[in-house]
Design a protein around this motif. Structure first.
Motif, PDB file in Angstrom:
ATOM      1  N   THR A   1      11.029  -6.498  -8.211  1.00  0.00           N
ATOM      2  CA  THR A   1       9.660  -6.813  -7.822  1.00  0.00           C
ATOM      3  C   THR A   1       9.146  -5.763  -6.851  1.00  0.00           C
ATOM      4  O   THR A   1       9.805  -5.476  -5.848  1.00  0.00           O
ATOM      5  CB  THR A   1       9.594  -8.203  -7.163  1.00  0.00           C
ATOM      6  OG1 THR A   1      10.112  -9.173  -8.072  1.00  0.00           O
ATOM      7  CG2 THR A   1       8.166  -8.567  -6.797  1.00  0.00           C
ATOM      8  N   TYR A   2       7.968  -5.195  -7.158  1.00  0.00           N
ATOM      9  CA  TYR A   2       7.371  -4.186  -6.293  1.00  0.00           C
ATOM     10  C   TYR A   2       6.083  -4.706  -5.677  1.00  0.00           C
ATOM     11  O   TYR A   2       5.342  -5.484  -6.294  1.00  0.00           O
ATOM     12  CB  TYR A   2       7.081  -2.899  -7.079  1.00  0.00           C
ATOM     13  CG  TYR A   2       8.321  -2.090  -7.377  1.00  0.00           C
ATOM     14  CD1 TYR A   2       8.845  -1.218  -6.431  1.00  0.00           C
ATOM     15  CD2 TYR A   2       8.988  -2.235  -8.594  1.00  0.00           C
ATOM     16  CE1 TYR A   2       9.988  -0.490  -6.692  1.00  0.00           C
ATOM     17  CE2 TYR A   2      10.138  -1.506  -8.858  1.00  0.00           C
ATOM     18  CZ  TYR A   2      10.629  -0.638  -7.902  1.00  0.00           C
ATOM     19  OH  TYR A   2      11.779   0.071  -8.155  1.00  0.00           O
ATOM     20  N   ILE A   3       5.825  -4.262  -4.455  1.00  0.00           N
ATOM     21  CA  ILE A   3       4.622  -4.636  -3.719  1.00  0.00           C
ATOM     22  C   ILE A   3       3.815  -3.377  -3.455  1.00  0.00           C
ATOM     23  O   ILE A   3       4.370  -2.343  -3.065  1.00  0.00           O
ATOM     24  CB  ILE A   3       4.998  -5.319  -2.388  1.00  0.00           C
ATOM     25  CG1 ILE A   3       5.720  -6.639  -2.664  1.00  0.00           C
ATOM     26  CG2 ILE A   3       3.771  -5.550  -1.516  1.00  0.00           C
ATOM     27  CD1 ILE A   3       6.409  -7.230  -1.448  1.00  0.00           C
ATOM     28  N   THR A   4       2.519  -3.449  -3.676  1.00  0.00           N
ATOM     29  CA  THR A   4       1.634  -2.312  -3.414  1.00  0.00           C
ATOM     30  C   THR A   4       1.135  -2.360  -1.978  1.00  0.00           C
ATOM     31  O   THR A   4       0.619  -3.388  -1.524  1.00  0.00           O
ATOM     32  CB  THR A   4       0.419  -2.338  -4.370  1.00  0.00           C
ATOM     33  OG1 THR A   4       0.879  -2.275  -5.719  1.00  0.00           O
ATOM     34  CG2 THR A   4      -0.516  -1.159  -4.096  1.00  0.00           C
TER      35      THR A   4
ATOM     36  N   LYS B   1      -2.160  -5.519   2.300  1.00  0.00           N
ATOM     37  CA  LYS B   1      -3.199  -4.671   2.894  1.00  0.00           C
ATOM     38  C   LYS B   1      -2.728  -4.059   4.217  1.00  0.00           C
ATOM     39  O   LYS B   1      -3.384  -4.174   5.246  1.00  0.00           O
ATOM     40  CB  LYS B   1      -4.479  -5.472   3.101  1.00  0.00           C
ATOM     41  CG  LYS B   1      -5.091  -5.998   1.810  1.00  0.00           C
ATOM     42  CD  LYS B   1      -6.403  -6.701   2.061  1.00  0.00           C
ATOM     43  CE  LYS B   1      -7.001  -7.235   0.773  1.00  0.00           C
ATOM     44  NZ  LYS B   1      -7.317  -6.189  -0.201  1.00  0.00           N
ATOM     45  N   ARG B   2      -1.570  -3.409   4.162  1.00  0.00           N
ATOM     46  CA  ARG B   2      -0.989  -2.802   5.353  1.00  0.00           C
ATOM     47  C   ARG B   2      -0.353  -1.467   4.995  1.00  0.00           C
ATOM     48  O   ARG B   2      -0.203  -1.118   3.819  1.00  0.00           O
ATOM     49  CB  ARG B   2       0.084  -3.722   5.949  1.00  0.00           C
ATOM     50  CG  ARG B   2      -0.387  -5.121   6.275  1.00  0.00           C
ATOM     51  CD  ARG B   2      -1.318  -5.154   7.446  1.00  0.00           C
ATOM     52  NE  ARG B   2      -0.622  -4.926   8.703  1.00  0.00           N
ATOM     53  CZ  ARG B   2      -1.212  -4.765   9.867  1.00  0.00           C
ATOM     54  NH1 ARG B   2      -2.516  -4.784   9.950  1.00  0.00           N
ATOM     55  NH2 ARG B   2      -0.508  -4.561  10.962  1.00  0.00           N
ATOM     56  N   LEU B   3       0.048  -0.714   6.040  1.00  0.00           N
ATOM     57  CA  LEU B   3       0.747   0.557   5.833  1.00  0.00           C
ATOM     58  C   LEU B   3       2.254   0.352   5.712  1.00  0.00           C
ATOM     59  O   LEU B   3       2.961   1.216   5.197  1.00  0.00           O
ATOM     60  CB  LEU B   3       0.462   1.512   6.998  1.00  0.00           C
ATOM     61  CG  LEU B   3      -1.004   1.904   7.234  1.00  0.00           C
ATOM     62  CD1 LEU B   3      -1.116   2.762   8.486  1.00  0.00           C
ATOM     63  CD2 LEU B   3      -1.568   2.635   6.044  1.00  0.00           C
TER      64      LEU B   3
ATOM     65  N   VAL C   1      -2.948 -10.956  11.293  1.00  0.00           N
ATOM     66  CA  VAL C   1      -2.761 -11.688  10.034  1.00  0.00           C
ATOM     67  C   VAL C   1      -3.873 -12.710   9.834  1.00  0.00           C
ATOM     68  O   VAL C   1      -4.363 -12.901   8.732  1.00  0.00           O
ATOM     69  CB  VAL C   1      -1.385 -12.396  10.015  1.00  0.00           C
ATOM     70  CG1 VAL C   1      -1.193 -13.175   8.732  1.00  0.00           C
ATOM     71  CG2 VAL C   1      -0.275 -11.379  10.162  1.00  0.00           C
ATOM     72  N   LYS C   2      -4.284 -13.354  10.932  1.00  0.00           N
ATOM     73  CA  LYS C   2      -5.346 -14.361  10.842  1.00  0.00           C
ATOM     74  C   LYS C   2      -6.732 -13.728  10.669  1.00  0.00           C
ATOM     75  O   LYS C   2      -7.613 -14.293  10.042  1.00  0.00           O
ATOM     76  CB  LYS C   2      -5.343 -15.235  12.101  1.00  0.00           C
ATOM     77  CG  LYS C   2      -4.018 -15.915  12.386  1.00  0.00           C
ATOM     78  CD  LYS C   2      -3.674 -16.927  11.318  1.00  0.00           C
ATOM     79  CE  LYS C   2      -2.364 -17.638  11.632  1.00  0.00           C
ATOM     80  NZ  LYS C   2      -1.970 -18.572  10.553  1.00  0.00           N
TER      81      LYS C   2
ATOM     82  N   PRO D   1     -12.703  -4.401   9.319  1.00  0.00           N
ATOM     83  CA  PRO D   1     -12.879  -3.294   8.367  1.00  0.00           C
ATOM     84  C   PRO D   1     -11.576  -2.542   8.144  1.00  0.00           C
ATOM     85  O   PRO D   1     -10.751  -2.416   9.059  1.00  0.00           O
ATOM     86  CB  PRO D   1     -13.921  -2.394   9.048  1.00  0.00           C
ATOM     87  CG  PRO D   1     -14.627  -3.284  10.015  1.00  0.00           C
ATOM     88  CD  PRO D   1     -13.629  -4.297  10.461  1.00  0.00           C
ATOM     89  N   ALA D   2     -11.384  -2.028   6.921  1.00  0.00           N
ATOM     90  CA  ALA D   2     -10.141  -1.345   6.557  1.00  0.00           C
ATOM     91  C   ALA D   2      -9.851  -0.161   7.482  1.00  0.00           C
ATOM     92  O   ALA D   2      -8.712   0.058   7.899  1.00  0.00           O
ATOM     93  CB  ALA D   2     -10.206  -0.886   5.104  1.00  0.00           C
TER      94      ALA D   2
END
Length: 307
Positions: A8-11, A172-174, A257-258, A264-265
């Motif tokens: 399983t891979y996560i982007t 949505k993280r580095l 996280v909350k 904004p990104a």
């Protein structure tokens, strides 16, 4: 997503704003990583070599700086690879492992700072009993516990989370941290309760103990002579600066996280980069410049010629 080998891979979707400058980011981050390694290991080596630095306070500082190296090594190599990759992906197991190291080191830092605050409390408030209380054996036990207790507790959490089914595969993280929980279909109540237990046991309680110790030091120093106040200021200020800095970054890491969907990104990327940059560099800078004995050895190592 699963490939033919059933992995399983996560982007990692936090790189969107950085892709235009990937090569520049790679060079900057690579140089900063080398700088972090050199700065931290320089002071660790000084503490190792010079016998007058073989005291509890400096041993705790060396442990903190080793933590900074491990913290950076857990993040930077993968980050550098992702800057040069077309797709930023990570396997599920490696993501869990990265989050495990990340939080083991972070919680270890809180415990080491608590041990340092106790050391300063005994040194300033009970100076006559200091040699008998802060023996080498005692210091060794503190350091070993500060590393092994978070390792064991976070390992349990990592094993529990590794077996939870994922319904989302875009992070949505580095890098992998507690945002990982958002990918799970359903987090069992037992896992959430254990997470709260870890937060209290490994961060809140050590932080409260540290603040209590420094409060006692300030009260006793205020009532004492000028030399005691000076000693308290010289030795406690660097530790307080590190504590405040690290606590702010940790609070941001938990709260993000909350609030992630409302930030904004670009702002999210900037704050994340600051978190992984400032703290590993801040530790050697603060202790190198503010601790008199370390600074003295640094001046000998890097003599500055006056004109």
């Amino acid at each position: 997503m699963d490939d033919t080998s059933n992995v399983t891979y996560i982007t990692l979707d936090g790189f969107v704003e950085l892709q235009k400058y990937r090569y520049l980011c790679f060079v900057i981050m690579f140089m900063l990583y080398i700088l972090i390694i050199c700065c931290n290991f320089t002071i660790v080596c000084l503490i190792w070599i010079h016998k007058n630095l073989h005291e509890p306070m400096y041993i705790f500082i060396a442990a903190l700086l080793l933590n900074s190296v491990l913290f950076s090594t857990n993040i930077y190599p993968k980050l550098l690879i992702d800057f040069l990759s077309e797709k930023q992906i990570i396997s599920h197991s490696l993501c869990v492992f990265q989050a495990f190291i990340y939080y083991s080191v972070a919680c270890s830092e809180f415990l080491l700072l608590a041990a340092m605050s106790y050391d300063r409390y005994v040194s300033i408030c009970k100076p006559l009993h200091y040699p008998t209380i802060m023996r080498k054996r005692t210091v060794s036990v503190f350091v070993v516990l500060a590393w092994t207790v978070p390792f064991c507790e976070v390992a349990v959490s990592a094993v529990l989370n590794a077996n939870i089914k994922l319904c989302n595969f875009i992070l949505k993280r580095l890098f992998c941290n507690n945002s990982f929980y958002k990918l799970q279909c359903l987090t069992p109540a037992a896992v959430s309760i254990y997470g709260v237990f870890m937060l209290l046991n490994l961060t809140i309680l050590p932080l409260l103990f540290t603040l209590f110790s420094y409060t006692r030091i300030l009260i006793i120093s205020y009532r004492s002579c000028k030399s005691v106040r000076r000693k308290a200021a010289q030795t406690c200020l660097p530790h307080l600066l590190v504590l405040i800095s690290f606590s702010c970054f940790f609070v941001y890491d938990v709260v993000i996280v909350k609030l992630e969907s409302n930030i904004p990104a670009t702002s999210n990327v900037i704050m994340t980069l600051q978190m992984i940059l400032y703290h590993p560099l801040l530790n050697p800078i603060i202790y190198g410049l503010k601790m008199k004995e370390i600074y003295r050895h640094l001046k000998k190592l890097f003599p500055v010629k006056s004109h």
